[in-house]
Design a protein around this motif. Sequence first.
Motif: not given
Lengths: 244, 244, 244, 244, 244, 244, 244, 244
Positions: G110-113, G138-139, G165-172
């Motif tokens: 659908h869009g970008c990740v 996926n873009e 379209s989706v956010v992957v949030a990476v954090a420690g």
Amino acid sequence: MPRSRSKSASSCGHDPSRADEVENLGFARVDLSRKRRQGVPEVVYGAGKTAEQISGILDSLRRHGQLPAIVTRVDAGKAAAVSGTLGPEFVYFPEARFGRLGAAKAPNGHGCVVVAAAGTSDLPVAEEAALTAETLGNEVVRLYDVGVAGLHRLLACKGDLERASVVVAVAGMEGALASVVGGLVDCPVVAVPTSVGYGASFGGLSALLSMLNSCAAGVSVVNIDNGFGAGFLAHRINHMGLRK
Amino acid sequence: MPRSRSKSASSCGHDPSRADEVENLGFARVDLSRKRRQGVPEVVYGAGKTAEQISGILDSLRRHGQLPAIVTRVDAGKAAAVSGTLGPEFVYFPEARFGRLGAAKAPNGHGCVVVAAAGTSDLPVAEEAALTAETLGNEVVRLYDVGVAGLHRLLACKGDLERASVVVAVAGMEGALASVVGGLVDCPVVAVPTSVGYGASFGGLSALLSMLNSCAAGVSVVNIDNGFGAGFLAHRINHMGLRK
Amino acid sequence: MPRSRSKSASSCGHDPSRADEVENLGFARVDLSRKRRQGVPEVVYGAGKTAEQISGILDSLRRHGQLPAIVTRVDAGKAAAVSGTLGPEFVYFPEARFGRLGAAKAPNGHGCVVVAAAGTSDLPVAEEAALTAETLGNEVVRLYDVGVAGLHRLLACKGDLERASVVVAVAGMEGALASVVGGLVDCPVVAVPTSVGYGASFGGLSALLSMLNSCAAGVSVVNIDNGFGAGFLAHRINHMGLRK
Amino acid sequence: MPRSRSKSASSCGHDPSRADEVENLGFARVDLSRKRRQGVPEVVYGAGKTAEQISGILDSLRRHGQLPAIVTRVDAGKAAAVSGTLGPEFVYFPEARFGRLGAAKAPNGHGCVVVAAAGTSDLPVAEEAALTAETLGNEVVRLYDVGVAGLHRLLACKGDLERASVVVAVAGMEGALASVVGGLVDCPVVAVPTSVGYGASFGGLSALLSMLNSCAAGVSVVNIDNGFGAGFLAHRINHMGLRK
Amino acid sequence: MPRSRSKSASSCGHDPSRADEVENLGFARVDLSRKRRQGVPEVVYGAGKTAEQISGILDSLRRHGQLPAIVTRVDAGKAAAVSGTLGPEFVYFPEARFGRLGAAKAPNGHGCVVVAAAGTSDLPVAEEAALTAETLGNEVVRLYDVGVAGLHRLLACKGDLERASVVVAVAGMEGALASVVGGLVDCPVVAVPTSVGYGASFGGLSALLSMLNSCAAGVSVVNIDNGFGAGFLAHRINHMGLRK
Amino acid sequence: MPRSRSKSASSCGHDPSRADEVENLGFARVDLSRKRRQGVPEVVYGAGKTAEQISGILDSLRRHGQLPAIVTRVDAGKAAAVSGTLGPEFVYFPEARFGRLGAAKAPNGHGCVVVAAAGTSDLPVAEEAALTAETLGNEVVRLYDVGVAGLHRLLACKGDLERASVVVAVAGMEGALASVVGGLVDCPVVAVPTSVGYGASFGGLSALLSMLNSCAAGVSVVNIDNGFGAGFLAHRINHMGLRK
Amino acid sequence: MPRSRSKSASSCGHDPSRADEVENLGFARVDLSRKRRQGVPEVVYGAGKTAEQISGILDSLRRHGQLPAIVTRVDAGKAAAVSGTLGPEFVYFPEARFGRLGAAKAPNGHGCVVVAAAGTSDLPVAEEAALTAETLGNEVVRLYDVGVAGLHRLLACKGDLERASVVVAVAGMEGALASVVGGLVDCPVVAVPTSVGYGASFGGLSALLSMLNSCAAGVSVVNIDNGFGAGFLAHRINHMGLRK
Amino acid sequence: MPRSRSKSASSCGHDPSRADEVENLGFARVDLSRKRRQGVPEVVYGAGKTAEQISGILDSLRRHGQLPAIVTRVDAGKAAAVSGTLGPEFVYFPEARFGRLGAAKAPNGHGCVVVAAAGTSDLPVAEEAALTAETLGNEVVRLYDVGVAGLHRLLACKGDLERASVVVAVAGMEGALASVVGGLVDCPVVAVPTSVGYGASFGGLSALLSMLNSCAAGVSVVNIDNGFGAGFLAHRINHMGLRK
């Protein structure tokens, strides 16, 4: 005995261009741009709020066109008081401790949201998820009491699972349902651990860890007993690319 | 630098009628009545023991007719040294870090012991269980890489599972295998959580809690990575009513 | 206040050839093939179910010849209501919070099941185990208040322990009973940690960890306070090779 | 690359009347009144200190007549260096990673200190306890490999246990030794959990919790692997009313 | 509703020569040799027992000359019932939830037992320790509300501390009292963590860990809130070498 | 073997008016407004970064006038490489694994920052705190090896403590130092738990919980081993009302 | 020394109609219907597998047309060996320890990740997520070093976030990025806690709990450091309604 | 039933020169030098104390000129009783469960203390902090319901934040508020985790760990729900260099 109340929260000097986006009730700043910004109005977390506070926030949302509005974790006593204040537009679902102000939206997602629950004791959480998704405009299929100890019960529902756009998998104890479902479907699975169990379930920790460690791809997890969060996310996924 | 060793353990004044039941090697009191009392000789836990200590204990068991003897958690280096001391009667299985002195007993139980493992990484633990059961006189059927994320792999082995007298279910991560197997069979299931996984598996805690919370009846659990304990218990169950 | 209930669980399109194996009561899918598949009917976990739900499930089991049926964790109030609905065939054991519909089966296992409990406070869990095993057709010998702090009390019962086919060892606090019993017998030991204790017992965690780390071979563990699971497993082990 | 060290700790303006009680070495303030105040000189915890720091502190103690001095948790490499610096008066016990400067005191307590250890792997901790007690002036009886899974090994030593003034019970895994010993003797029991074990022993947590929950009265607990602390406390108890 | 009780615990075939050492009340096996074996009669843990059970056990102890007898963790309601059954010889201390049958023994130890408590909320646990020691024949000095945040309050009591044979240090929250006292005295310190506190005290875990990690030598620890255990151990230590 | 690197982070379309506030190095966005916004330049957390990344960030800070710059948790090997790249303006303090680019600021706070450490093993963390505070412009007084087991060592330094504007209290094991210091001074105390210890110190958890539960008012806590955070906060407090 | 290998896993009697769906390599049962059933071929978890096992599985997937195939958690040494066996079609990304056999699919979602990472140390996990999503079609837009302590860096990227379209949030560490991002966007957020941090981060537990407790709706969580799982789920969500 | 109370705490032989500094009420030693030593009178922790004990301590403080005096964690019932005893000088704030004897001091610090709270449920803790700071002489600005899920609500208050001398950040659930605020201000931030939340918030553990791991410098943490501690510390910081 003399009693005095603490002063209410002072208003801070915020940007006037945003003044219409928040209604400051003293005990709460109602977010009036949530529907515009995020597609869904602010949702009221009922635990730890009085009936008066809940009514106040829901009324503010209604006055600003932010319906349907949802309140979660509200017990029957408070719900009765809220209903008395807001009138028949407020509907209460006691098993899920879930209240809705305004009509549910018509289903308009990609497909259906399947809510699968392992046992009878998981129903309150499963219903919170199902009602949330229905309110926000999703067709919901309920598959209850399909725990993995009687696998044929789950396998008998394979047709429903295969038609799902998203599956919400609700389970306590060992939480194995999420992994087994995750291996059967090709859509996102939102896993909800529940606090159902005793002893080494440690209030849902066992199911939570199981679901986080699922060897099935496509499974993600929300907080223990967070049926609302799962239903909300299922809604978002089911409307992917359809929002405007 | 002057070095002095601490005194060895003093012998305590035990009952002479039991003198022949224990050989006191100083660092260990070898239990020579274990085979008579419990049907199986004392088993040597190799971790934290030197090759000399292991050889000494195994030799004591051999001299007193307590074979086949088992040593677990012994690495390849120590195993080579033990083998050099004890000769070809000592056989070593490196994947399981398992050694055996003397021949395995012929299978003489009720039926077969099925060892099912969820993933390739669980094999060392599964093999420890399988070798233990084989050594003590059990037919063992191995079903490996049958994790629940690809349920058809497990269901394809239903015939093997139904013929089992006992199933040893070995799994890390979410440990769901034990519950699913528990729902498919009508025999005891011994669940072995493994430390396979990362992050929220917390060294096997996730699988351990899952298995303890199994909603399938007939499942019990041993320590994380304790393949030996599971194989030993499977042996006992498979010989129920047959011992003499 | 308007109240509306959520829709009941939709029936899923399952295989008609299995239609007779499950009775879908809406809130529960009663597993009617459990007795055929696993030798024992489905057992009802009473916690978190209403008296109506319990009665409904038990009645379904009775109508389909799935007796004797067991319900666990049911308090006296619910038990009275269930008894009123189902009649005198339902028997309730208040100390164990255990109900039975239908007569216990005659003992027909290899030998006896010994249920050993460390302290007086462990009795409710021990009784749940004992009643489960008796209901399913096992002779049960109870050894209560035999905790290891007064070792002579346990050693005085050595004769009973040696005659056991299986021992269920029930203990809270430090849970040492399982290891000591495990070293005295040559049969399987099913260890049940209980939540008896305070402070650093952390709701049974201390006993659970002790039992999992038992240095005695042949010991496996079920969930904290899970007397039912232990009694059920003891039954299975005691009927090894005898089922048909 | 330019490197600069941080400034050493400034001396604080303490009461001159106490100036002779502490020798400030910069990295350590050696407590020279410990022997007078508490009957035993300051003990050096070797972990995390360099050989130079250890030698410096021991030398300070020697110069001020604070012998015999003890250093714990010192590995063989550091011990060799310390020995090179301090000469033959420094004796090292490698299994216990324990060093002593000066001769052990002659035994002068009420009776003997029994150090009982469950398994061979617990010996380093047990030896640390035994050497500590011996150094401070106690007769020590060692009972090793007397774990409860072979109860007859422990019961055979009942005579030694009954003669004890204090028992130090050292065990890993399930730590049941402390409770069983506690039920057999009428003197104080100092329990030392060890980190021996794997999986759900969680680095000694299982044994620690077991010992804290002991249902035997008269048992107290020190930190995991703290053999020194147990030996020191056993010394104090064994000299109760005898100090001057 | 038909109710049936489970069968009482079967008597096991124990050695007749020991028949007089245990009175089997069905729900409890009263240990009548405890006073002879360990110097102190069996102590009744009141939590989880009914008033009838407590009275029954105390009465058995009285009939067999096992006084003074102690019951701990008994609430005021049960205590009133026990008192009604056993008469004025039973004395109840409500703050400590402690009952005593028979007169306390006259103090006959080496010296006094100091019970030091950090805060007012720790008093119930401190009193349980103090009453236990007094009952068993020890002079007790109470130092209450001497937490380390106001160090001068503790230092002002240095004289009492220096006269102690044993110190029982009772503290919740951060439990620092044990370390500070341990550095001031040269006698054994029995540390009792309490569940006093909130948040990150985690029911006494914080104080427990602090005390286990005390850098002061001579400190050992009992379970959270276990005033009885500390008082009992203090008694043993204070009578070291004096028992007969 | 063909290897390909993943694409570097795309630049996002941020507001041009802020373009000068961040230098995007691909692997890091250097915050160039931190000194203006918060009074202190961005600090580099060296763990998990390569020497090249560290040098790159420090160089960027130097080019933009953000000195003195601090890098923490950098081992000696990386420090040598950084020093080679940046030249003699980079100074390294190996015990604290701390590097500084540019000269420390002259002390200009209200008073002095006292850094008190319980034991010799706590020095690396204490030095990280002390060097941070010195770099940012504070007079620092170091009181090392003043643990509470030898209370007179701490009390001898009372004069230093009373002159402090802020005390940083660094301790592992039971962490009692923070509470005792908190009761002696009338200024803020920043407590730093360290991972020094073994067994039930659980990597600093024991000290952390102790400090959080301190009954002394005015104490707050930073992460385990976070000397930097404590030194930074001490700086802020010591400059309260003096910043411009 | 004689060495013998344990027998390989016996083949179980599975349904011939499914024979072509699994290739049994002895150590692994390669799932050849995964791509048909779930749209994506089986993914190889490289940790705990030898280079030979990895090559074998990948080769099996290639022979059966299951490309592009992914292997995760494979170190550089094994990757070189795999590359030597499989040839240039295998590409390795060392920072992410990620290997790919076959070309990535063209973006068709659908869009970008958007993959957002809080700090430089989180990059390996973020890259695993990004490469997984790119491989599956996926873009991907990468926003790295946008932690909340410098909020303007994140707010400067608001445009990218709003197009996601989706956010992957990476954090420690404290894992706050997920909540802040969740409040800014109206699409699903997949949160990945990382083990970056020290002390009270407890190996990622802190970030995990933060993310599970996010007060922002639409956030769900995968296991600590599970970049693959997040990238895979983001792919599924981004192709919602587009699969065929 | 005969009841006897335990003896009251014996007075210890403390230094007469300090006799006037402590009033020994038996159940408490009121610290009368706290105001002189630390600038603020002793504060009464009301939990676990009776109304009589609270009144007694407050009265002692009033008689010795130690006003204004604070009592925390006192419920409405006890507060009414205290008010009846002490008269109108005692004022009670029910939401914060906070009582004050004597008038609040006039604000005389460097600047204002901002108390920011994430949600409505956090108000009781926030109010405890605010009232404490006000009582001790600080101007307090309250910013309530500014959680990070609606970041614009917090950013709208940036003016207030920038004027703060200290910020007290109060939040439950994921506790992200502390990090975000820490990145926006250049003054000390005192973070207060609250027990608000459910499931994996584990009674405030999630927020506590988040705050301890904050990547924003200048943040320190107090115990879960410890509003008093935060307000007290904020007072100290706000009066840095101003005390006399």
